[in-house]
Enzyme design. Structure first.
Site, PDB file in Angstrom:
ATOM      1  N   ARG A  32     -29.437  13.378  47.604  1.00 42.39           N
ATOM      2  CA  ARG A  32     -28.454  12.936  46.611  1.00 42.39           C
ATOM      3  C   ARG A  32     -27.074  12.841  47.250  1.00 42.39           C
ATOM      4  NH1 ARG A  32     -30.940  12.930  41.738  1.00 42.39           N
ATOM      5  NH2 ARG A  32     -32.736  14.336  41.604  1.00 42.39           N
ATOM      6  N   ASP A  33     -26.354  11.753  46.915  1.00 48.69           N
ATOM      7  CA  ASP A  33     -24.988  11.620  47.411  1.00 48.69           C
ATOM      8  C   ASP A  33     -24.130  12.724  46.792  1.00 48.69           C
ATOM      9  OD1 ASP A  33     -23.232   9.005  48.704  1.00 48.69           O
ATOM     10  OD2 ASP A  33     -22.132  10.576  47.646  1.00 48.69           O
ATOM     11  N   ILE A  34     -23.256  13.297  47.618  1.00 54.08           N
ATOM     12  CA  ILE A  34     -22.422  14.417  47.170  1.00 54.08           C
ATOM     13  C   ILE A  34     -21.366  13.959  46.154  1.00 54.08           C
ATOM     14  CG2 ILE A  34     -20.588  14.296  48.931  1.00 54.08           C
ATOM     15  CD1 ILE A  34     -21.033  17.321  49.347  1.00 54.08           C
ATOM     16  N   ASN A  89     -23.124  -0.349  53.307  1.00 55.81           N
ATOM     17  CA  ASN A  89     -21.753  -0.632  53.720  1.00 55.81           C
ATOM     18  C   ASN A  89     -21.766  -0.826  55.235  1.00 55.81           C
ATOM     19  OD1 ASN A  89     -20.696  -0.390  51.133  1.00 55.81           O
ATOM     20  ND2 ASN A  89     -20.434   1.815  51.318  1.00 55.81           N
ATOM     21  N   VAL A  98     -19.578   6.714  57.348  1.00 56.40           N
ATOM     22  CA  VAL A  98     -20.504   7.444  58.225  1.00 56.40           C
ATOM     23  C   VAL A  98     -21.247   6.396  59.052  1.00 56.40           C
ATOM     24  CG1 VAL A  98     -22.436   9.046  58.358  1.00 56.40           C
ATOM     25  CG2 VAL A  98     -20.750   9.292  56.515  1.00 56.40           C
ATOM     26  N   HIS A 102     -27.363   4.006  56.924  1.00 52.53           N
ATOM     27  CA  HIS A 102     -27.886   4.583  55.684  1.00 52.53           C
ATOM     28  C   HIS A 102     -27.735   3.552  54.577  1.00 52.53           C
ATOM     29  CE1 HIS A 102     -23.555   5.327  55.782  1.00 52.53           C
ATOM     30  NE2 HIS A 102     -23.584   5.204  54.458  1.00 52.53           N
ATOM     31  N   HIS A 104     -27.351   3.184  50.289  1.00 51.97           N
ATOM     32  CA  HIS A 104     -27.134   3.800  48.988  1.00 51.97           C
ATOM     33  C   HIS A 104     -28.163   3.208  48.024  1.00 51.97           C
ATOM     34  CE1 HIS A 104     -22.934   5.264  49.922  1.00 51.97           C
ATOM     35  NE2 HIS A 104     -23.062   4.325  50.833  1.00 51.97           N
TER      36      HIS A 104
HETATM   37  P1  AMP Z   1     -20.546   5.156  53.408  1.00 50.77           P
HETATM   38  O1  AMP Z   1     -19.155   5.206  52.826  1.00 50.77           O
HETATM   39  O2  AMP Z   1     -21.336   3.960  53.048  1.00 50.77           O
HETATM   40  O3  AMP Z   1     -20.512   5.436  54.901  1.00 50.77           O
HETATM   41  O4  AMP Z   1     -21.331   6.341  52.703  1.00 50.77           O
HETATM   42  C1  AMP Z   1     -21.217   7.675  53.051  1.00 50.77           C
HETATM   43  C2  AMP Z   1     -21.630   8.461  51.839  1.00 50.77           C
HETATM   44  O5  AMP Z   1     -21.984   9.766  52.263  1.00 50.77           O
HETATM   45  C3  AMP Z   1     -20.550   8.637  50.769  1.00 50.77           C
HETATM   46  O6  AMP Z   1     -21.016   8.066  49.540  1.00 50.77           O
HETATM   47  C4  AMP Z   1     -20.380  10.152  50.663  1.00 50.77           C
HETATM   48  O7  AMP Z   1     -20.154  10.586  49.336  1.00 50.77           O
HETATM   49  C5  AMP Z   1     -21.688  10.651  51.228  1.00 50.77           C
HETATM   50  N1  AMP Z   1     -21.646  11.990  51.802  1.00 50.77           N
HETATM   51  C6  AMP Z   1     -20.767  12.466  52.720  1.00 50.77           C
HETATM   52  N2  AMP Z   1     -21.069  13.735  53.033  1.00 50.77           N
HETATM   53  C7  AMP Z   1     -22.181  14.065  52.326  1.00 50.77           C
HETATM   54  C8  AMP Z   1     -22.972  15.242  52.219  1.00 50.77           C
HETATM   55  N3  AMP Z   1     -22.699  16.357  52.917  1.00 50.77           N
HETATM   56  N4  AMP Z   1     -24.045  15.228  51.387  1.00 50.77           N
HETATM   57  C9  AMP Z   1     -24.337  14.112  50.669  1.00 50.77           C
HETATM   58  N5  AMP Z   1     -23.625  12.978  50.731  1.00 50.77           N
HETATM   59  C10 AMP Z   1     -22.559  12.944  51.534  1.00 50.77           C
END
Ligand code: AMP
Length: 123
Positions: A32-34, A89, A98, A102, A104
């Site tokens: 799950r996204d944080i 993204n 990141v 990955h 979403h």
């Molecule tokens: P992006 O902006 O597409 O690179 O997505 C990175 C996503 O990672 C964002 O939606 C963050 O909320 C999510 N994220 C960052 N750290 C964590 C974590 N520790 N656990 C879960 N999701 C995370």
């Protein structure tokens, strides 16, 4: 790769950082996204950190990309009504933070409800 260069997702995969993991296989993990942007907001991540984004993944391992998409559908079936938005993204200007490929998975969580179109611009 040096410790400081490892992505946060590699640290989750290694079990160094906790996450709400909903799927774990040989080549993929989903959690799950944080900071959820939809009723169901999962991240699906190849375990390899070889690919920065979906363009590199598609060129380097199209089979893994296909596995990711099929798994996203399976997760949407499990966590919602099966309809979902899959977002990669790609690049800082598109909101990528990141640089470990990955996707979403965004979904409404019950039959009959619809994901707002505006969610596209919020990620
Ligand atoms: P992006 O902006 O597409 O690179 O997505 C990175 C996503 O990672 C964002 O939606 C963050 O909320 C999510 N994220 C960052 N750290 C964590 C974590 N520790 N656990 C879960 N999701 C995370």
């Amino acid at each position: 790769m040096a410790e400081t260069e490892r992505s946060i997702f590699s640290r989750i995969i290694a079990g160094e950082i906790p996450a709400d993991v909903v799927y774990d296989s040989e080549r993929l993990i989903a959690f799950r996204d944080i900071a959820p942007q939809a009723p169901v907001h999962l991240l699906i991540v190849p375990k390899t950190e070889q690919y920065r984004d979906v363009v590199e993944l598609a060129a380097g391992d199209p089979g893994l990309l296909a596995e990711l998409v099929a798994t996203a559908k399976k997760l949407a079936d499990e966590h919602s009504d099966g309809d979902f938005r899959l977002i990669f993204n790609t690049g800082e200007g598109a909101g990528q933070t990141v640089f470990h490929v990955h996707a979403h998975i965004l979904s409404a969580n019950d039959r009959g409800s619809t994901l707002e179109e505006g969610r596209l611009a919020q990620l």
